[in-house]
Design an enzyme around this catalytic site. Structure first.
Site, PDB file in Angstrom:
ATOM      1  N   GLN A  98       8.549  -9.152 -14.499  1.00 19.49           N
ATOM      2  CA  GLN A  98       7.104  -9.311 -14.459  1.00 19.49           C
ATOM      3  C   GLN A  98       6.601  -9.514 -15.881  1.00 19.49           C
ATOM      4  O   GLN A  98       6.754  -8.641 -16.740  1.00 19.49           O
ATOM      5  CB  GLN A  98       6.413  -8.096 -13.839  1.00 19.49           C
ATOM      6  CG  GLN A  98       4.919  -8.316 -13.642  1.00 19.49           C
ATOM      7  CD  GLN A  98       4.207  -7.063 -13.194  1.00 19.49           C
ATOM      8  OE1 GLN A  98       4.226  -6.047 -13.872  1.00 19.49           O
ATOM      9  NE2 GLN A  98       3.546  -7.143 -12.041  1.00 19.49           N
ATOM     10  N   TYR A 168      -5.754  -7.351 -15.857  1.00 22.33           N
ATOM     11  CA  TYR A 168      -5.007  -7.633 -17.073  1.00 22.33           C
ATOM     12  C   TYR A 168      -5.603  -8.924 -17.660  1.00 22.33           C
ATOM     13  O   TYR A 168      -6.573  -9.461 -17.139  1.00 22.33           O
ATOM     14  CB  TYR A 168      -3.519  -7.783 -16.750  1.00 22.33           C
ATOM     15  CG  TYR A 168      -2.783  -6.475 -16.581  1.00 22.33           C
ATOM     16  CD1 TYR A 168      -3.304  -5.449 -15.789  1.00 22.33           C
ATOM     17  CD2 TYR A 168      -1.554  -6.256 -17.195  1.00 22.33           C
ATOM     18  CE1 TYR A 168      -2.619  -4.246 -15.627  1.00 22.33           C
ATOM     19  CE2 TYR A 168      -0.865  -5.061 -17.039  1.00 22.33           C
ATOM     20  CZ  TYR A 168      -1.398  -4.060 -16.256  1.00 22.33           C
ATOM     21  OH  TYR A 168      -0.726  -2.874 -16.108  1.00 22.33           O
ATOM     22  N   ARG A 344       5.822   1.874  -3.201  1.00 25.52           N
ATOM     23  CA  ARG A 344       5.930   3.335  -3.112  1.00 25.52           C
ATOM     24  C   ARG A 344       6.989   3.803  -2.119  1.00 25.52           C
ATOM     25  O   ARG A 344       7.661   4.814  -2.346  1.00 25.52           O
ATOM     26  CB  ARG A 344       4.565   3.922  -2.729  1.00 25.52           C
ATOM     27  CG  ARG A 344       3.534   3.859  -3.833  1.00 25.52           C
ATOM     28  CD  ARG A 344       2.125   4.081  -3.311  1.00 25.52           C
ATOM     29  NE  ARG A 344       1.708   2.970  -2.450  1.00 25.52           N
ATOM     30  CZ  ARG A 344       0.563   2.952  -1.767  1.00 25.52           C
ATOM     31  NH1 ARG A 344      -0.248   3.987  -1.826  1.00 25.52           N
ATOM     32  NH2 ARG A 344       0.239   1.912  -1.035  1.00 25.52           N
TER      33      ARG A 344
END
Length: 391
Positions: A98, A168, A344
């Protein structure tokens, strides 16, 4: 057993199945370089059966980190990253890096470098004004993405995921709330989308057809005045028409102003307050309820938004958010999505996919408490996880 476990093409590469380990910042790089702990983290997930694991977060520049402990892409990082990708490949999975610039989410005090924002803003993380990049500095950011992609290829990655989400830097340029520029990178939706498009094209030129190129795109910021689904649909259509991307991973929320829109489930305010430094802890106790809102958890909670993108686009799409069992995965494929991304649930059980493949009735042990979120400062993990074998 199901199409989810069949090999699938993602641009120039083939994954052994349609499940991707989503980017979840690992917090395992204290010196901004790969550690044995980080390698073990991704090896375990790969051994657990995913088609591809995503290494997060690999900043394209030292000032693009959320703090100074994160990896930034430079020649010194390549040997460790190569060891990591070799370990993942040995388990039969692909590896994605990423890539991105944290922009307004960067901690300038930690990085000892200015945080960048499209317009004048004060950083609550660095407690100082952010720097508004000039046109030539924007060009440097674009070139840094291309260089990071080349380094990812040298490191043995099969894919790169460009971070266009969560406010971001690139995401903040897309936001009409955060981007108030008057030049060619601000104003109209076309101008605000220019940075994302130029980065995607630069990354594609850097890696050619040797790596898959994915972008993680906000469907909406979830804040008043921010990016909305209709505008994001236009951005996605432009990205598709440019032809630089092999897939879009659809996300939502703002790390600056509304992070829980991405996660859903319980808001771990007390746990965050415990791990923050003293000044920030006080502010968080006062404002934490406004910052960490609560959204009830349900399976595939981003699906309704994502369906709008599926109807409008022909390119491959990756569904993220509340993917924990085979029924949900099959539903995603039936709705026309090409891959699913899990986060998760794999922190709780890295071998979950192997278990699902063996028993289709398997359900994740994740309870969506989100207490994993504050662990990013000490090594991202499920605080309730029991040791389980990965095969």
């Amino acid at each position: 057993m199901t199409e989810i476990f069949a090999p699938a093409r993602l641009g120039p590469i083939t994954l052994r199945n349609r499940v991707i380990k989503a980017a979840t910042f690992e917090g395992r790089t204290p010196d901004a370089l790969v550690t044995d702990d980080l390698i073990a983290f991704h090896r375990e997930v790969a051994a657990g059966g995913v088609g591809m694991t995503t290494v997060a977060y690999c900043a394209v520049a030292p000032g693009g980190r959320t703090d100074r402990h994160q990896i930034w892409m430079r020649p010194e990082a390549v040997p460790g990253l190569r060891e990591l990708t070799d370990a993942v490949h040995a388990e039969g999975a692909a590896a994605s890096a990423q890539l991105g610039h944290a922009g307004p989410v960067a901690n300038a005090a930690s990085n000892r470098l200015p945080a960048l924002a499209p317009s004048r803003m004060f950083s609550p993380l660095g407690m100082r004004p952010m720097r508004v990049p000039r046109i030539d500095e924007i060009a440097e950011v674009i070139a840094a993405h291309a260089n990071a992609a080349r380094l990812a290829e040298q490191s043995g990655f099969d894919a790169v995921e460009i971070h266009f989400g969560h406010n971001y830097l690139t995401s903040s340029f897309l936001s009409p709330l955060l981007n108030r520029r008057k030049d060619r990178y601000g104003g109209s939706p076309e101008n605000r989308a220019r940075l994302a498009r130029e980065i995607a094209l630069a990354v594609r030129e850097a890696v050619g057809d040797r790596l898959a190129v994915i972008a993680k795109l906000n469907m909406e910021d979830g804040i008043r005045g921010g990016l909305t689904v209709p505008e994001s649909l236009r951005v996605a259509a432009w990205l598709e028409s440019d032809g630089a991307l092999d897939a879009l991973e659809l996300t939502a929320g703002s790390s600056l102003l509304n992070p829980m829109l991405l996660f859903h489930g319980a808001a771990p305010r007390r746990e965050f307050a415990k791990v923050l430094p003293t000044p920030a802890r006080l502010g968080f106790r006062l404002m934490g309820r406004l910052f960490l809102k609560e959204y009830p958890y349900q399976e595939a909670y981003l699906l309704e938004r994502a369906q709008q993108f599926r109807r409008e686009l022909t390119m491959p799409l990756i569904l993220l958010g509340g993917i924990t069992n085979l029924d949900t995965m099959n539903r995603a494929l039936a709705e026309g999505f090409d891959f699913v991304a899990m986060g998760r649930a794999l922190l709780r059980e890295p071998n979950l996919l192997r278990r699902i493949e063996s028993d289709s009735a398997t359900r994740s042990a994740c309870v969506h408490c989100n207490e994993c979120m504050p662990t990013i400062y000490t090594g991202t993990r499920c605080v309730y996880r029991l040791a389980t074998p990965t095969t």
